[in-house]
Design a protein around this motif. Structure first.
Motif, PDB file in Angstrom:
ATOM      1  N   ASP A 245      43.360  50.780  56.955  1.00 51.07           N
ATOM      2  CA  ASP A 245      43.787  49.432  57.298  1.00 51.07           C
ATOM      3  C   ASP A 245      45.314  49.371  57.352  1.00 51.07           C
ATOM      4  N   PRO A 246      45.875  48.495  58.158  1.00 52.25           N
ATOM      5  CA  PRO A 246      47.343  48.408  58.245  1.00 52.25           C
ATOM      6  C   PRO A 246      47.993  48.235  56.880  1.00 52.25           C
ATOM      7  N   VAL A 247      49.053  48.998  56.663  1.00 49.57           N
ATOM      8  CA  VAL A 247      49.755  48.994  55.377  1.00 49.57           C
ATOM      9  C   VAL A 247      51.008  48.131  55.513  1.00 49.57           C
ATOM     10  N   PRO A 248      51.123  47.064  54.727  1.00 41.78           N
ATOM     11  CA  PRO A 248      52.314  46.218  54.831  1.00 41.78           C
ATOM     12  C   PRO A 248      53.536  46.916  54.258  1.00 41.78           C
ATOM     13  N   SER A 249      54.681  46.680  54.860  1.00 43.22           N
ATOM     14  CA  SER A 249      55.932  47.216  54.324  1.00 43.22           C
ATOM     15  C   SER A 249      56.434  46.287  53.225  1.00 43.22           C
ATOM     16  N   GLY A 250      57.022  46.873  52.202  1.00 45.48           N
ATOM     17  CA  GLY A 250      57.569  46.069  51.120  1.00 45.48           C
ATOM     18  C   GLY A 250      56.990  46.455  49.777  1.00 45.48           C
ATOM     19  N   LEU A 251      57.584  45.912  48.736  1.00 50.40           N
ATOM     20  CA  LEU A 251      57.149  46.190  47.371  1.00 50.40           C
ATOM     21  C   LEU A 251      55.973  45.292  47.008  1.00 50.40           C
ATOM     22  N   PRO A 252      55.211  45.682  45.991  1.00 50.66           N
ATOM     23  CA  PRO A 252      54.050  44.873  45.607  1.00 50.66           C
ATOM     24  C   PRO A 252      54.461  43.467  45.168  1.00 50.66           C
ATOM     25  N   VAL A 253      53.685  42.489  45.575  1.00 52.20           N
ATOM     26  CA  VAL A 253      53.954  41.098  45.209  1.00 52.20           C
ATOM     27  C   VAL A 253      53.212  40.785  43.916  1.00 52.20           C
ATOM     28  N   PRO A 254      53.894  40.250  42.904  1.00 48.52           N
ATOM     29  CA  PRO A 254      53.220  39.929  41.636  1.00 48.52           C
ATOM     30  C   PRO A 254      52.075  38.941  41.843  1.00 48.52           C
ATOM     31  N   GLY A 255      51.020  39.116  41.061  1.00 48.53           N
ATOM     32  CA  GLY A 255      49.876  38.215  41.123  1.00 48.53           C
ATOM     33  C   GLY A 255      49.256  38.074  39.751  1.00 48.53           C
ATOM     34  N   LEU A 256      48.206  37.277  39.659  1.00 45.54           N
ATOM     35  CA  LEU A 256      47.524  37.044  38.394  1.00 45.54           C
ATOM     36  C   LEU A 256      46.097  37.565  38.484  1.00 45.54           C
ATOM     37  N   PRO A 257      45.589  38.138  37.403  1.00 49.38           N
ATOM     38  CA  PRO A 257      44.211  38.640  37.412  1.00 49.38           C
ATOM     39  C   PRO A 257      43.205  37.502  37.465  1.00 49.38           C
ATOM     40  N   ASP A 258      42.046  37.808  38.015  1.00 51.32           N
ATOM     41  CA  ASP A 258      40.941  36.859  38.057  1.00 51.32           C
ATOM     42  C   ASP A 258      40.098  37.049  36.792  1.00 51.32           C
ATOM     43  N   LEU A 259      40.117  36.059  35.913  1.00 55.73           N
ATOM     44  CA  LEU A 259      39.438  36.178  34.618  1.00 55.73           C
ATOM     45  C   LEU A 259      38.022  35.623  34.642  1.00 55.73           C
ATOM     46  N   ALA A 347      58.497  56.755  46.067  1.00 53.03           N
ATOM     47  CA  ALA A 347      57.392  55.848  46.365  1.00 53.03           C
ATOM     48  C   ALA A 347      57.905  54.489  46.846  1.00 53.03           C
ATOM     49  N   VAL A 348      59.006  54.020  46.261  1.00 56.20           N
ATOM     50  CA  VAL A 348      59.609  52.751  46.682  1.00 56.20           C
ATOM     51  C   VAL A 348      60.088  52.846  48.121  1.00 56.20           C
ATOM     52  N   LEU A 349      60.711  53.950  48.473  1.00 58.98           N
ATOM     53  CA  LEU A 349      61.187  54.138  49.849  1.00 58.98           C
ATOM     54  C   LEU A 349      60.017  54.138  50.837  1.00 58.98           C
ATOM     55  N   VAL A 350      58.925  54.815  50.459  1.00 63.31           N
ATOM     56  CA  VAL A 350      57.744  54.833  51.330  1.00 63.31           C
ATOM     57  C   VAL A 350      57.209  53.418  51.505  1.00 63.31           C
ATOM     58  N   ALA A 351      57.128  52.671  50.397  1.00 60.31           N
ATOM     59  CA  ALA A 351      56.605  51.306  50.464  1.00 60.31           C
ATOM     60  C   ALA A 351      57.491  50.403  51.323  1.00 60.31           C
ATOM     61  N   LEU A 352      58.809  50.594  51.233  1.00 58.63           N
ATOM     62  CA  LEU A 352      59.736  49.716  51.949  1.00 58.63           C
ATOM     63  C   LEU A 352      59.818  50.016  53.445  1.00 58.63           C
ATOM     64  N   PHE A 353      59.785  51.300  53.798  1.00 64.40           N
ATOM     65  CA  PHE A 353      60.141  51.664  55.168  1.00 64.40           C
ATOM     66  C   PHE A 353      59.054  52.385  55.964  1.00 64.40           C
ATOM     67  N   LEU A 354      58.030  52.922  55.298  1.00 60.79           N
ATOM     68  CA  LEU A 354      57.076  53.766  56.016  1.00 60.79           C
ATOM     69  C   LEU A 354      55.692  53.138  56.151  1.00 60.79           C
ATOM     70  N   GLY A 355      55.574  51.839  55.918  1.00 60.31           N
ATOM     71  CA  GLY A 355      54.282  51.181  56.069  1.00 60.31           C
ATOM     72  C   GLY A 355      53.673  51.372  57.441  1.00 60.31           C
ATOM     73  N   PRO A 356      54.408  51.135  58.528  1.00 59.19           N
ATOM     74  CA  PRO A 356      53.837  51.347  59.870  1.00 59.19           C
ATOM     75  C   PRO A 356      53.424  52.789  60.129  1.00 59.19           C
ATOM     76  N   VAL A 357      54.163  53.746  59.546  1.00 52.68           N
ATOM     77  CA  VAL A 357      53.814  55.161  59.727  1.00 52.68           C
ATOM     78  C   VAL A 357      52.528  55.491  58.974  1.00 52.68           C
ATOM     79  N   VAL A 358      52.422  55.020  57.728  1.00 48.36           N
ATOM     80  CA  VAL A 358      51.226  55.278  56.922  1.00 48.36           C
ATOM     81  C   VAL A 358      50.000  54.635  57.560  1.00 48.36           C
ATOM     82  N   SER A 359      50.194  53.545  58.280  1.00 49.32           N
ATOM     83  CA  SER A 359      49.071  52.862  58.940  1.00 49.32           C
ATOM     84  C   SER A 359      48.416  53.725  60.014  1.00 49.32           C
TER      85      SER A 359
END
Length: 549
Positions: A245-259, A347-359
């Motif tokens: 599936d398409p990989v978004p570029s950028g760092l992980p966005v904080p979220g909350l667990p589903d309890l 890993a941060v560099l891959v997340a920031l800049f290589l999302g379209p390539v990993v896709s």
């Protein structure tokens, strides 16, 4: 060749107790190049591998990528192993898949990410609680036979779970179990995509050839690069080769667990927490150089727990020490956890800049990587060797593996832990006595193990049998109680009963060398006070042997 790593004896004064970045204590400038190279080499292995493991749990590949950032960073801050690389492992990813499939199916959830965060949170909480209770050494008592059985079950389950992706089939039974995955692959046989089969086979061959003939070249990185190039240049996706599936570029966005379904996640979280600690501790000890500080089980519990807790809010898989990337890290020259920080930066560099390539990455490429990785878990030669050496270990491993393949991996972990506890209790219940002195009808007996509620009665019977079967008649038994650091009411009642049973045989019981802490408790009972008044409590065995009967 001598390792240029500071040993505990050469660490700067006052630095041994530092809890943050403990592996950077006494850092030397000449280690910097080695750490950078090692971090990049480990990253070349762990980043594509973690993305592949995310697919085991039917999660987006970026979840695996994010697992190479937050948990790694926290372990580098708190962990005691100098070269261990922490992300996720095939075992942990498979247990995660099993837990999420069960929970989200029962709850009817469409998005498993909330459940994943809750699961990772529970794993972290359990590990931290285990650290607070100092259970590190207890968890490590789980036998190697149990672990081997679990890994064989994991290997078989994951391997067949990758068949649809390797064959380009439309079905996907990952996380559904061994036999269900086989049936799903057979049912979808008519939908096989032959270009996908060719890509899978080529990827597997390349990885194996790199391992065999060029171990310094990361075969996983090679097949990832080739797969992306084939999609980009040859457009193999137009021939039916499925992509991630398409990989978004950028760092992980904080979220909350589903309890919402937290309770249903607890069994799986417990199994994962046990395996996280076992794998982390095993890898940390396995790659430790003799010149490095010893691995502290409780410190590893805290580091692993904190890594999972921190990762909870960033959509990561439960994390543990991985052997393959840690071995690459160490062999490339890692001296401290600074190498891990370099891997995190990659890993941060891959997340920031290589999302379209990993896709552009084919699913079959990741499935091939997973298949080769888990094939090593199915260690049949070791199982055969154990059959010749230890029948007990062989049958434990085999039974746990069969349970894993038929009843599910969570059941296998539960069965393995239960079997281990039974064996430990059985061993503790076997009395071990030693005659440490004998004189004029007096025999001094030492328990080679402490007396517990579970083994007190068995030891009582063994002491009586020993006293009644001596070559010469026994008039007094002296119990060397130096191993009884503390006593329970059950143990005291058993000792009082031993006194009565020996007296019925005309034998007097004396107690010698009872530690102060246990003596303080025993003195509160009328029976022990009676022994003191009768002069049958002694500071040393020699004193008791010289006392009148």
């Amino acid at each position: 060749m001598t390792d240029a790593v500071t040993s505990p004896s050469r660490m700067p004064a006052g630095s041994r107790g530092r809890w943050w970045f403990p592996t950077l204590v006494g850092y030397r400038r000449e280690w910097l190049t080695s750490d950078i190279i090692a971090g990049l080499a480990a990253g070349a292995v762990v980043v594509p591998q973690a993305m592949a493991y995310a697919t085991i749990a039917n999660l987006p590949v970026q979840v695996g990528l994010y697992t190479c950032i937050i948990p790694m960073l926290v372990y580098a801050l708190l962990g005691g192993s100098r070269a261990m690389s922490v992300s996720t492992t095939s075992t942990v990813a498979t247990l995660t898949a099993t837990t999420l499939v069960t929970t989200t199916t029962a709850a009817g959830a469409d998005d498993p990410m909330g459940a994943l965060m809750a699961l990772t949170m529970l794993v972290g909480v359990m590990l931290v609680i285990a650290r607070l209770l100092r259970l590190g050494s207890l968890v490590e008592n789980i036998s190697t036979a149990t672990v081997l059985g679990i890994k064989i079950g994991v290997g078989g389950t994951v391997a067949v779970g990758q068949l649809p992706k390797l064959l380009g089939e439309t079905s996907n039974a990952s996380g559904e179990g061994f036999f269900r995955s086989i049936l799903a692959a057979l049912d979808a046989f008519d939908s096989i995509n032959w270009p996908t089969v060719a890509l899978s086979a080529a990827s597997i061959v390349i990885i194996l050839l790199c391992k065999r003939f060029a171990p310094k070249i990361p075969g996983t990185l090679v097949v990832v690069a080739l797969g992306i190039l084939l999609v980009w240049l040859a457009h193999i996706d137009e021939s039916g080769v499925a992509l991630v599936d398409p990989v978004p570029s950028g760092l992980p966005v904080p979220g909350l667990p589903d309890l919402t379904d937290l309770g249903s996640l607890v069994p799986g979280a417990l199994a994962i927490a046990v395996m996280v600690f076992l794998e982390t501790a095993a890898v940390a000890r396995g790659i430790r150089r003799t010149s490095e500080p010893p691995i502290d089980a409780d410190q590893e519990l805290l580091a692993a727990g904190a890594a999972n807790l921190a990762g909870t809010f960033f959509s990561v898989l439960p994390s543990a020490g991985g052997f393959s990337q840690s071995a690459v890290n160490q062999s490339a020259g890692a001296r401290t956890q600074l190498a891990t920080l370099v891997t995190v930066a990659l890993a941060v560099l891959v997340a920031l800049f290589l999302g379209p390539v990993v896709s552009l990455l084919p699913q079959a490429t990741l499935a091939a990587m997973v298949l080769v990785a888990v094939a090593g878990l199915i260690d049949i030669p070791t199982l055969v060797r154990w059959a010749r050496i230890s029948a007990v270990d062989f049958w434990i491993a085999l039974v746990v593996a069969v349970i894993g393949l038929t009843g599910g991996l969570l059941a296998a972990v539960a069965a393995g832990v239960a079997v281990t506890l039974i064996l430990v209790l059985r061993e503790l219940n076997i009395p071990r006595l030693e005659v440490v002195g004998e004189r004029d009808g007096r025999v001094a007996i030492r328990t080679l193990r402490g007396l517990y509620t579970a083994n007190a009665l068995a030891n009582e019977r063994a002491i009586i049998d020993l006293a009644l079967t001596r070559p010469e008649p026994v008039r007094a038994v002296i119990l060397d109680a130096r191993r009884l650091d503390t006593v329970t009411i059950t143990v005291l009642d058993t000792l009082a009963d031993l006194d009565r049973e020996l007296a019925a045989q005309g034998i007097v019981l004396h107690i010698a060398a009872l530690p102060e802490r246990a003596s303080a408790i025993a003195t509160r009972t009328d029976w022990y006070q009676g022994l003191i008044a009768a002069g049958r409590v002694h500071a040393h065995v020699a004193e008791a042997l010289a006392a009148p009967v």
